[in-house]
Design an enzyme around this catalytic site. Structure first.
Site, PDB file in Angstrom:
ATOM      1  N   TYR A 127      -0.701   1.367 -20.569  1.00 48.73           N
ATOM      2  CA  TYR A 127       0.058   1.637 -19.342  1.00 48.73           C
ATOM      3  C   TYR A 127       1.131   2.675 -19.692  1.00 48.73           C
ATOM      4  O   TYR A 127       2.241   2.328 -20.098  1.00 48.73           O
ATOM      5  CB  TYR A 127       0.738   0.370 -18.823  1.00 48.73           C
ATOM      6  CG  TYR A 127      -0.181  -0.673 -18.212  1.00 48.73           C
ATOM      7  CD1 TYR A 127      -1.543  -0.442 -18.053  1.00 48.73           C
ATOM      8  CD2 TYR A 127       0.327  -1.899 -17.781  1.00 48.73           C
ATOM      9  CE1 TYR A 127      -2.375  -1.413 -17.499  1.00 48.73           C
ATOM     10  CE2 TYR A 127      -0.505  -2.861 -17.222  1.00 48.73           C
ATOM     11  CZ  TYR A 127      -1.844  -2.617 -17.083  1.00 48.73           C
ATOM     12  OH  TYR A 127      -2.657  -3.574 -16.534  1.00 48.73           O
ATOM     13  N   PHE A 145      -4.328  -6.627  -8.403  1.00 51.06           N
ATOM     14  CA  PHE A 145      -4.556  -5.955  -7.105  1.00 51.06           C
ATOM     15  C   PHE A 145      -4.463  -6.939  -5.940  1.00 51.06           C
ATOM     16  O   PHE A 145      -5.156  -6.775  -4.933  1.00 51.06           O
ATOM     17  CB  PHE A 145      -5.927  -5.255  -7.057  1.00 51.06           C
ATOM     18  CG  PHE A 145      -6.070  -4.048  -7.937  1.00 51.06           C
ATOM     19  CD1 PHE A 145      -4.953  -3.394  -8.448  1.00 51.06           C
ATOM     20  CD2 PHE A 145      -7.320  -3.542  -8.256  1.00 51.06           C
ATOM     21  CE1 PHE A 145      -5.094  -2.268  -9.254  1.00 51.06           C
ATOM     22  CE2 PHE A 145      -7.481  -2.421  -9.053  1.00 51.06           C
ATOM     23  CZ  PHE A 145      -6.366  -1.781  -9.560  1.00 51.06           C
ATOM     24  N   GLY A 172      -5.277  -5.109  -2.633  1.00 54.87           N
ATOM     25  CA  GLY A 172      -6.462  -5.636  -1.966  1.00 54.87           C
ATOM     26  C   GLY A 172      -7.698  -4.796  -2.241  1.00 54.87           C
ATOM     27  O   GLY A 172      -7.679  -3.855  -3.033  1.00 54.87           O
TER      28      GLY A 172
HETATM   29  N1  NAP Z   1      -6.719  -6.581 -16.022  1.00 52.26           N
HETATM   30  C1  NAP Z   1      -6.863  -5.469 -15.354  1.00 52.26           C
HETATM   31  O1  NAP Z   1      -7.879  -4.810 -15.408  1.00 52.26           O
HETATM   32  C2  NAP Z   1      -5.752  -5.014 -14.455  1.00 52.26           C
HETATM   33  C3  NAP Z   1      -6.020  -3.979 -13.524  1.00 52.26           C
HETATM   34  C4  NAP Z   1      -4.976  -3.575 -12.702  1.00 52.26           C
HETATM   35  C5  NAP Z   1      -3.754  -4.170 -12.776  1.00 52.26           C
HETATM   36  N2  NAP Z   1      -3.502  -5.159 -13.697  1.00 52.26           N
HETATM   37  C6  NAP Z   1      -2.201  -5.844 -13.775  1.00 52.26           C
HETATM   38  O2  NAP Z   1      -1.976  -6.461 -12.529  1.00 52.26           O
HETATM   39  C7  NAP Z   1      -0.730  -6.047 -11.994  1.00 52.26           C
HETATM   40  C8  NAP Z   1      -0.854  -5.970 -10.482  1.00 52.26           C
HETATM   41  O3  NAP Z   1      -1.723  -4.916 -10.136  1.00 52.26           O
HETATM   42  P1  NAP Z   1      -1.169  -3.579  -9.452  1.00 52.26           P
HETATM   43  O4  NAP Z   1       0.256  -3.394  -9.781  1.00 52.26           O
HETATM   44  O5  NAP Z   1      -2.123  -2.513  -9.821  1.00 52.26           O
HETATM   45  O6  NAP Z   1      -1.450  -3.893  -7.927  1.00 52.26           O
HETATM   46  P2  NAP Z   1      -0.638  -4.733  -6.818  1.00 52.26           P
HETATM   47  O7  NAP Z   1       0.217  -5.785  -7.405  1.00 52.26           O
HETATM   48  O8  NAP Z   1      -1.685  -5.107  -5.850  1.00 52.26           O
HETATM   49  O9  NAP Z   1       0.332  -3.611  -6.227  1.00 52.26           O
HETATM   50  C9  NAP Z   1      -0.247  -2.446  -5.724  1.00 52.26           C
HETATM   51  C10 NAP Z   1       0.733  -1.529  -5.060  1.00 52.26           C
HETATM   52  O10 NAP Z   1       1.507  -2.210  -4.096  1.00 52.26           O
HETATM   53  C11 NAP Z   1       2.812  -1.658  -4.067  1.00 52.26           C
HETATM   54  N3  NAP Z   1       3.716  -2.785  -3.776  1.00 52.26           N
HETATM   55  C12 NAP Z   1       4.154  -3.749  -4.609  1.00 52.26           C
HETATM   56  N4  NAP Z   1       4.964  -4.611  -3.947  1.00 52.26           N
HETATM   57  C13 NAP Z   1       4.994  -4.179  -2.667  1.00 52.26           C
HETATM   58  C14 NAP Z   1       5.657  -4.634  -1.506  1.00 52.26           C
HETATM   59  N5  NAP Z   1       6.416  -5.730  -1.533  1.00 52.26           N
HETATM   60  N6  NAP Z   1       5.480  -3.938  -0.344  1.00 52.26           N
HETATM   61  C15 NAP Z   1       4.714  -2.843  -0.308  1.00 52.26           C
HETATM   62  N7  NAP Z   1       4.075  -2.349  -1.378  1.00 52.26           N
HETATM   63  C16 NAP Z   1       4.207  -3.012  -2.547  1.00 52.26           C
HETATM   64  C17 NAP Z   1       3.072  -1.081  -5.426  1.00 52.26           C
HETATM   65  O11 NAP Z   1       3.747   0.176  -5.315  1.00 52.26           O
HETATM   66  P3  NAP Z   1       5.344   0.307  -5.424  1.00 52.26           P
HETATM   67  O12 NAP Z   1       5.655   0.628  -6.853  1.00 52.26           O
HETATM   68  O13 NAP Z   1       5.611   1.427  -4.495  1.00 52.26           O
HETATM   69  O14 NAP Z   1       5.945  -0.978  -4.977  1.00 52.26           O
HETATM   70  C18 NAP Z   1       1.690  -0.862  -5.994  1.00 52.26           C
HETATM   71  O15 NAP Z   1       1.369   0.505  -5.945  1.00 52.26           O
HETATM   72  C19 NAP Z   1      -0.472  -4.684 -12.651  1.00 52.26           C
HETATM   73  O16 NAP Z   1       0.890  -4.319 -12.578  1.00 52.26           O
HETATM   74  C20 NAP Z   1      -1.007  -4.927 -14.023  1.00 52.26           C
HETATM   75  O17 NAP Z   1      -0.022  -5.573 -14.820  1.00 52.26           O
HETATM   76  C21 NAP Z   1      -4.507  -5.588 -14.511  1.00 52.26           C
END
Ligand code: NAP
Length: 296
Positions: free
Chosen positions: A69, A216, A220
């Site tokens: 990351y 995600f 979603g």
């Molecule tokens: N194992 C794997 O393959 C894998 C893959 C992907 C992710 N991950 C892990 O899972 C975690 C979660 O996944 P993710 O961060 O990709 O996706 P997520 O939690 O679904 O967040 C996606 C997006 O939503 C926005 N967001 C967050 N809080 C919000 C809110 N309250 N209102 C509106 N928008 C909001 C964020 O942008 P802003 O910065 O603008 O808030 C981000 O771009 C990652 O941080 C990572 O640690 C693991």
């Protein structure tokens, strides 16, 4: 639902390995740039540090990260180290290995079992620790995880890792690795709209006492680079009924799938962080849960 007084404890707790964590955690992917694996726009360093410190102040004690990351000027692990070390005793940092990127950010082939030690050591150096709390093997595809997981089990026996998990895994692969070493968490893509086999694996993890950690959950299906401008009508209707946001409803929905579900919403935005932590206090009714399920 933006009260800053709500802490991560509102979501309840789960024992991850041998440590108790609040079920509302934090994902570090979005700390380094405006989009996942962004190569163009490094984040504001102070803002990312602020988000991490605020998360811990709000009771977050489960952070998900990875050495891969990073953006040109920011590394999630370095930010975590700079913001939080010396680490609070109750903080559980979960990292993942398997994927790798070269120094320019280009993706490398999935690690060989022999290369996993180097990836674990890279995380140790960046986080400034002498052991990692939990390491997920991030799978690719349908192949057998046995050799890779066996290599991680050896590193666990050597004391570099306390607990093992697995990510992007199928039911068959999970059964295979459980025969090699204990698994404390499964980190798979999951959220409103998830396909039936994803629900099934979540249930299996609950039966086995394994934490299920969706990624995600806010983005979603089909929106992995960030949130959508508009959300599903059903998500928005439930949000309106609670004076909550769509992101909060999506997080609350995942948390209510079972006591073993741990949320790791990712954000680099301090306001989103507060909102996400507050989602741990949001309780959806059985009717609302069913409505969201059928909307999917
Ligand atoms: N194992 C794997 O393959 C894998 C893959 C992907 C992710 N991950 C892990 O899972 C975690 C979660 O996944 P993710 O961060 O990709 O996706 P997520 O939690 O679904 O967040 C996606 C997006 O939503 C926005 N967001 C967050 N809080 C919000 C809110 N309250 N209102 C509106 N928008 C909001 C964020 O942008 P802003 O910065 O603008 O808030 C981000 O771009 C990652 O941080 C990572 O640690 C693991």
């Amino acid at each position: 639902m933006t009260a800053e007084t709500i802490t991560a404890a509102a979501a309840g707790t789960w024992t991850l390995g041998d440590r108790t964590v609040n079920r509302l955690g934090f994902g570090a992917l979005r700390l380094t740039g405006s989009a996942a694996f962004d190569l163009g726009t490094p984040s504001d360093r102070d803002r990312s540090i602020r988000v991490l410190r605020r998360a811990v102040e709000l009771g977050v004690n489960h952070i998900d990260t990875a050495a891969f990351y990073f953006s040109p000027l920011r590394s999630a692990n370095e930010l975590i180290n700079s913001a939080l070390a010396p680490y609070p005793d109750d903080l559980v940092i979960v990292t993942k290995v398997g994927p790798g990127r070269d120094a320019s950010g280009t993706w490398l082939p999935w690690a060989t079992p022999e290369q996993l030690r180097g990836q674990v050591e890279e995380n140790l150096r960046q986080l400034g620790r002498d052991h990692l709390d939990v390491v997920n093997l991030r799978m690719y595809g349908k192949g057998s995880p046995a050799e890779h997981f066996g290599a991680l089990a050896e590193l666990r026996a050597a004391g570099l890792i306390r607990h093992l998990g697995i990510s992007a895994v199928s039911a068959g692969q999970l059964a295979e690795v459980r025969a090699i070493a204990p698994v404390v968490c499964v980190q798979n893509r999951y959220g409103v709209g998830a396909p039936p086999r994803a629900h099934e694996l979540l249930r299996t993890c609950g039966e086995l006492g394994i934490a299920f950690v969706p990624y995600f959950a806010i983005a979603g299906e089909g929106a992995e680079r960030g949130t959508r401008d508009t959300d599903h009508a059903e998500v928005l209707a439930v949000a309106r009924a609670h004076g909550a946001t769509a992101a909060q409803v999506r997080l609350a929905w995942t948390l209510q799938r079972g006591p073993h579900v741990l949320a790791i919403p990712g954000t680099g935005n301090p306001d989103h962080l507060v909102e996400n932590v507050a989602a741990g206090a949001l309780r959806l009714s059985p009717e609302e849960l069913a409505r969201l399920e059928s909307a999917a």
